[in-house]
Design an enzyme around this catalytic site. Sequence first.
Site, PDB file in Angstrom:
ATOM      1  CG  ASP A  59      -2.303  -0.410   0.971  1.00  0.00           C
ATOM      2  OD1 ASP A  59      -3.072   0.417   0.462  1.00  0.00           O
ATOM      3  OD2 ASP A  59      -2.638  -1.580   1.258  1.00  0.00           O
ATOM      4  CG  ASP A  65      -5.276   4.045   1.511  1.00  0.00           C
ATOM      5  OD1 ASP A  65      -6.103   3.126   1.591  1.00  0.00           O
ATOM      6  OD2 ASP A  65      -5.312   5.067   2.226  1.00  0.00           O
ATOM      7  CD  GLU A 116      -9.677   2.692  -1.325  1.00  0.00           C
ATOM      8  OE1 GLU A 116     -10.469   2.078  -0.615  1.00  0.00           O
ATOM      9  OE2 GLU A 116      -8.898   3.554  -0.886  1.00  0.00           O
ATOM     10  CG  HIS A 150      -8.573  -3.948   3.897  1.00  0.00           C
ATOM     11  ND1 HIS A 150      -8.175  -3.758   2.597  1.00  0.00           N
ATOM     12  CD2 HIS A 150      -8.494  -2.740   4.487  1.00  0.00           C
ATOM     13  CE1 HIS A 150      -7.864  -2.495   2.408  1.00  0.00           C
ATOM     14  NE2 HIS A 150      -8.046  -1.846   3.542  1.00  0.00           N
ATOM     15  CG  ASP A 151     -11.630  -0.970   3.302  1.00  0.00           C
ATOM     16  OD1 ASP A 151     -11.122  -1.096   4.430  1.00  0.00           O
ATOM     17  OD2 ASP A 151     -11.118  -0.319   2.383  1.00  0.00           O
TER      18      ASP A 151
HETATM   19  C1  GLC Z   1      -8.749   2.916   2.229  1.00  0.00           C
HETATM   20  C2  GLC Z   1      -8.423   1.637   2.936  1.00  0.00           C
HETATM   21  C3  GLC Z   1      -9.126   1.644   4.260  1.00  0.00           C
HETATM   22  C4  GLC Z   1      -8.622   2.813   5.064  1.00  0.00           C
HETATM   23  C5  GLC Z   1      -8.752   4.110   4.296  1.00  0.00           C
HETATM   24  C6  GLC Z   1      -7.935   5.187   4.924  1.00  0.00           C
HETATM   25  O1  GLC Z   1     -10.099   3.041   1.952  1.00  0.00           O
HETATM   26  O2  GLC Z   1      -8.766   0.538   2.148  1.00  0.00           O
HETATM   27  O3  GLC Z   1      -8.952   0.451   4.962  1.00  0.00           O
HETATM   28  O4  GLC Z   1      -9.340   2.903   6.249  1.00  0.00           O
HETATM   29  O5  GLC Z   1      -8.298   4.007   2.975  1.00  0.00           O
HETATM   30  O6  GLC Z   1      -6.574   4.940   4.738  1.00  0.00           O
END
Ligand code: GLC
Length: 565
Positions: free
Chosen positions: A98, A203, A258, A329-330
């Site tokens: 990440d 991220d 993302e 993981h979200d």
């Molecule tokens: C992304 C990650 C998540 C995190 C967020 C802030 O959405 O996947 O797990 O909480 O960014 O870093």
Amino acid sequence: MKKKWWMESFGYQIYIKSFYDTNSDGIGDLEGVYQKLDYLYELGVNLIWLVPFYQSPMDDNGYDVSDFYEVASEYGTLETFKKVLDKANKLNIRVIIDLILNHTSDEHYWFQESRKSLDNPYREYYIWEPPRIIDGQEYEPTNWSSFFGGSCWKKDEITGYYFMKIFSDKMPDLNWKSENVRKEMIKMAKWWLDMGISGFRIDAASHLARAPFVDSKMTKDRYVPDFSKYSNLPMVHEYLKMLDDEVFSKYDIMTVGEVGGGASVESGLRYASKDYGQLDMVFNFDHNWCTKKVNGKEVTDVIKLKYVFRKWIYGFKGKGWNPLYWLNHDHPRVMSMYGDLNYFEKSAKMLANTLYFVKGTPFIYQGEEIGMTNYPFTKLSEFRDVSTINHIKLDLKNQPGVTEAEAVKWHVEHSRDHARIPMQWNSLKNAGFTTGTPWINVHPNYKDINVESQMKDLNSIWHHYKNIINLKLHSKYREVLIYGDFEIVDYHNPHNFSYIRRLKDEAILVVNSFSNQNRRFMLSKLDGYEFGEIIFSNYQDSHISPKSIPLRPYEAVVLSLKLTK
Ligand code: GLC
Ligand code: CA
């Protein structure tokens, strides 16, 4: 499009904290990843994405970084990471990590300095605004809410200013207008790439720029979830372009950003099209919540799912490349979202077939390969995720009379903790994840659902995943399954998700029934083809007749097609 190694990769996401604990502190660690690399090799994946293991106070399990050049002590040391990288490379498994650009932890040195005074050299690293005074009352600079609940601003008492934080209170947002911030990020990204990693999952990639600080239209809530104020704004592309020019393009790596909910295909292409994108791929969230209520029950909306895939895969055709994933993981577990627990094994295999023969680069999420399911959370104290906890607490505070059980019920379905429960390795205590006390509860179903028992059973979900990977990467169908065009067929049928992969004269049909009833796939739905032979299925005795394919509950069949014109 030019062929790239990452188009021929089969990825696997590791949430380190929940993967494997080797020192009995109840927390998964990098040594655990190291020890399980042979397992991943056996499964057949050739790419892993490791979630953050930077030094962090772990407010958001490592997405809140306090030092980008150090490893969190509970996860190991830089040496442990290098050991992982080294062994992975020997096994031909590439490693991506990440890259967190949007924020740091409030315990990061930069923020510790930044908050000290208005003229601190690090002040400009973060986004500071004075309070607003209206009729003698103090307010946040805007009424925008954060993703994790409440305002996206937090007051810092030292200077009396507010800093922006679109995630948790302990995650101040970096100010990308600052050249120093950009320089620091370039330096940091290069440092990791020079160590030999193969790329980044970026991220929160879509959030690096902010709209002018003007209130959003009020709703009944004090804070408005107007995420467009800090998502997909034009300047984001400038920042990412700069990173691509200065860093990414200089290495043979892959980047997947993302971009979350709300990104359109057009904006997806701005991020990741071969001609003017800055990244190689983007993760969107559109396929994560394709359910609808039927008779008070949440069921899979198969047409919507097809709509989303059609939109993104057709939209990127010839212009870019898509990653494929059911969950990260979200998100909740895909088995609890789109699977049928009454047909556990069949529906899990069907879901794998549905996704992983689509055109794109797959990412399995840990535990998916054995069909792990959502955890039956009932109490606030069982959750660990800062976002779920914040949302439940806010409801308890703001809505008098609401009970804990009610508030839990509202948020349990979407909780990110379902994905974060420990990996179920075997039927021993704590599912073999730890011999200590796990940081989050182990699912009570681990005696029935675990890696060890499924690896022994050739008919298991695990072996089905292994076979899919093998078929895609190493069989005579490799080229068509990787590079073939993707076309959905029988689009309006609400019971199946079927498509053709086609490369020149070679065509493969992938038929997936989402129904618990017997159904049929009709040849008449195809134009210019006859059925060929079955290549792969989730029933041992699938068969086809000349004009149709009988489908039992959740039957999933992959077959060759013969061209008739
Ligand atoms: C992304 C990650 C998540 C995190 C967020 C802030 O959405 O996947 O797990 O909480 O960014 O870093
Ligand atoms: Ca540990």
